[in-house]
Enzyme design. Structure first.
Site, PDB file in Angstrom:
ATOM      1  CE  LYS A   1      -6.290  -8.213  -2.257  1.00 21.28           C
ATOM      2  NZ  LYS A   1      -5.996  -7.656  -0.945  1.00 21.28           N
TER       3      LYS A   1
ATOM      4  CE  LYS B   1      -4.417  -1.615   1.571  1.00 23.37           C
ATOM      5  NZ  LYS B   1      -5.458  -1.643   2.585  1.00 23.37           N
TER       6      LYS B   1
ATOM      7  CE  LYS C   1     -13.575  -2.742  -0.170  1.00 23.34           C
ATOM      8  NZ  LYS C   1     -13.457  -2.390   1.238  1.00 23.34           N
TER       9      LYS C   1
HETATM   10  P1  TYM Z   1     -11.000  -5.294   3.704  1.00 23.97           P
HETATM   11  O1  TYM Z   1     -11.986  -4.228   3.992  1.00 23.97           O
HETATM   12  O2  TYM Z   1      -9.918  -5.018   2.714  1.00 23.97           O
HETATM   13  O3  TYM Z   1     -11.748  -6.597   3.230  1.00 23.97           O
HETATM   14  C1  TYM Z   1     -12.863  -7.124   3.947  1.00 23.97           C
HETATM   15  C2  TYM Z   1     -12.801  -8.637   3.925  1.00 23.97           C
HETATM   16  O4  TYM Z   1     -12.840  -9.113   2.569  1.00 23.97           O
HETATM   17  C3  TYM Z   1     -11.759 -10.012   2.361  1.00 23.97           C
HETATM   18  N1  TYM Z   1     -11.308  -9.897   0.967  1.00 23.97           N
HETATM   19  C4  TYM Z   1     -11.197 -10.925   0.126  1.00 23.97           C
HETATM   20  N2  TYM Z   1     -11.439 -12.253   0.290  1.00 23.97           N
HETATM   21  C5  TYM Z   1     -11.229 -13.059  -0.779  1.00 23.97           C
HETATM   22  N3  TYM Z   1     -10.786 -12.603  -1.988  1.00 23.97           N
HETATM   23  C6  TYM Z   1     -10.527 -11.292  -2.194  1.00 23.97           C
HETATM   24  N4  TYM Z   1     -10.114 -10.851  -3.389  1.00 23.97           N
HETATM   25  C7  TYM Z   1     -10.731 -10.388  -1.110  1.00 23.97           C
HETATM   26  N5  TYM Z   1     -10.579  -9.045  -0.957  1.00 23.97           N
HETATM   27  C8  TYM Z   1     -10.931  -8.763   0.315  1.00 23.97           C
HETATM   28  C9  TYM Z   1     -10.684  -9.560   3.331  1.00 23.97           C
HETATM   29  O5  TYM Z   1      -9.751 -10.577   3.605  1.00 23.97           O
HETATM   30  C10 TYM Z   1     -11.502  -9.188   4.543  1.00 23.97           C
HETATM   31  O6  TYM Z   1     -11.805 -10.354   5.300  1.00 23.97           O
HETATM   32  N6  TYM Z   1      -7.889  -5.121   7.606  1.00 23.97           N
HETATM   33  C11 TYM Z   1      -9.180  -5.585   7.166  1.00 23.97           C
HETATM   34  C12 TYM Z   1     -10.330  -5.045   7.982  1.00 23.97           C
HETATM   35  C13 TYM Z   1     -10.207  -5.270   9.461  1.00 23.97           C
HETATM   36  C14 TYM Z   1     -10.394  -6.488  10.148  1.00 23.97           C
HETATM   37  C15 TYM Z   1     -10.213  -6.181  11.525  1.00 23.97           C
HETATM   38  C16 TYM Z   1     -10.674  -7.785   9.740  1.00 23.97           C
HETATM   39  C17 TYM Z   1      -9.928  -4.305  10.373  1.00 23.97           C
HETATM   40  N7  TYM Z   1      -9.931  -4.864  11.617  1.00 23.97           N
HETATM   41  C18 TYM Z   1     -10.290  -7.169  12.499  1.00 23.97           C
HETATM   42  C19 TYM Z   1     -10.767  -8.772  10.731  1.00 23.97           C
HETATM   43  C20 TYM Z   1     -10.580  -8.450  12.076  1.00 23.97           C
HETATM   44  C21 TYM Z   1      -9.385  -5.146   5.722  1.00 23.97           C
HETATM   45  O7  TYM Z   1      -8.792  -4.217   5.276  1.00 23.97           O
HETATM   46  O8  TYM Z   1     -10.342  -5.836   5.064  1.00 23.97           O
END
Ligand code: TYM
Length: 355
Positions: free
Chosen positions: A217, A115, A220
């Site tokens: 991957k 990032k 967004k």
């Molecule tokens: P975020 O907002 O990027 O994504 C949310 C969830 O979607 C999953 N994900 C995917 N799974 C499969 N294939 C993909 N291409 C894909 N893109 C996204 C992510 O793995 C996630 O589960 N850091 C985290 C948010 C967070 C969090 C937490 C998660 C903050 N605190 C505590 C668990 C526990 C994030 O940026 O997810």
């Protein structure tokens, strides 16, 4: 022997459109886990601002992710749904964890490197310490299980490292205050305040890839909208994106071992399996030997059958801001009760005077 109560926690960032990766890798699993666990699902708005966000869009996106949770079937009455910034203890515990986690640990985080890119000096401090806030999200509820996609695996390892170091650094104090819970670490029995949380990263859809490039991957931030299926895409858009999805010229293999070295085929078969609640082998038993020209329309139909009701419900719920804000406010009140108790203990453990 007491042990940690099983609690599920997970979070989703309110940054831009939710896509099929978020749905299959996370939200669909959140829904299923409600049957077996007490669940806490959080829209992590404080994580979002580690990169600048337009304030009005941030508020809209926070409500939109909430609408997606509810539309997908998360029950905000039985479980807890809220936005992170409303529960101040997340930030408070994150500060304590800033003092527990080591620079070296955070320096190894691949997501920060991706990032921040080449311009590390210009990345926010928040982006660097992001995994500490994530550990705090989880541990402020002493959550035992966290459903996430594969991209979050390293952050969850860090969360365990933080819990372990905290338990270790304050072990005597935790024992004196009788706040410890017995747990096994490897073959050793220890008494700790925080659990070593288990990631739940299972099934055929832990890493959904871009429809334009099977080695990237689905995300967004990909500039090409054709690379992802958005939760809000209509039937025509979904059909078009699968039709245009990149593939190789061969027919589908008859078992999953035959997907090795074929990332695009592997991705589409994985998506089908996750949507159908089956496995890649099951999908290939049905479609093995067939061409993508036959498989893609079947995949698009299945995706529409899964996503159209969610998108419709999302549109309906999104119109009712009072309802959404009510859900978030009520959820935050419930979350604060648990988080407040944890922070009270943490202050005692660490030696911070309190009322
Ligand atoms: P975020 O907002 O990027 O994504 C949310 C969830 O979607 C999953 N994900 C995917 N799974 C499969 N294939 C993909 N291409 C894909 N893109 C996204 C992510 O793995 C996630 O589960 N850091 C985290 C948010 C967070 C969090 C937490 C998660 C903050 N605190 C505590 C668990 C526990 C994030 O940026 O997810």
């Amino acid at each position: 022997m007491t042990s940690f109560k099983p609690i599920v926690f997970s979070g989703v960032q309110p940054t831009g459109n939710l896509h099929l990766g978020n749905y299959l890798g996370a939200i669909k699993k959140f829904v299923a886990l409600q049957q077996s666990h007490d669940c806490i699902y959080c829209v992590v708005d404080m994580h979002a601002i580690t990169v600048w966000q337009d304030p009005v869009e941030l508020m809209n996106s926070t409500r939109e992710v909430t609408a997606a949770f509810l539309a997908a079937g998360i029950d905000a009455e039985k479980h807890i749904v809220f936005n992170q910034s409303r529960v101040a203890q997340h930030a408070e515990l994150a500060w304590v964890f800033n003092c527990v986690a080591r620079m070296g640990w955070l320096n190894r985080m691949t997501q920060f490197k991706e990032k921040a890119g080449k311009d590390r000096e210009n990345a926010s401090v928040g982006l660097f310490s992001y995994p500490n806030l994530m550990a705090s999200d989880i541990l402020v509820y002493r959550a035992t299980h966290v459903p996430v996609g594969d991209d979050q695996k390293q952050h969850l390892e860090l969360c365990r490292d933080i819990a372990q170091k905290f338990n270790n650094d304050y072990s005597e104090r935790i024992a004196d205050l009788k706040l410890g819970v017995e747990m096994m670490v490897g073959r050793e029995k220890i008494n700790g305040y925080f659990p070593l949380t288990e990631p739940l990263i299972e099934g055929p859809a832990t890493r959904i890839m871009s429809l334009r490039d099977g080695t990237k991957k689905m995300s967004k931030s990909d500039p090409s909208d054709l690379s992802r299926i958005n939760l809000t895409d209509d039937t025509d858009a979904i059909a078009k994106k699968f039709r245009k999805a990149r593939t190789d010229p061969d027919a589908l293999p008859s078992e999953s071992a035959g997907l090795a070295g074929r990332p695009e085929a592997d991705n589409l078969v994985g998506i089908y399996a996750a949507l159908a609640d089956s496995s890649k082998d099951d999908v290939l038993r049905e479609f093995g030997g067939r061409q993508f020209s036959e498989f893609k329309p079947a995949l698009a139909d299945l995706a529409v059958a899964n996503l159209a009701p969610v998108a419709g419900e999302m549109r309906r719920i999104s119109r009712d801001l009072t309802y959404i804000d009510g859900v978030l406010g009520d959820g935050a009140a419930k979350a604060r009760t648990i988080a407040g108790e944890t922070m009270g203990h943490v202050r005692d453990i660490v030696g911070l005077l309190q009322d």
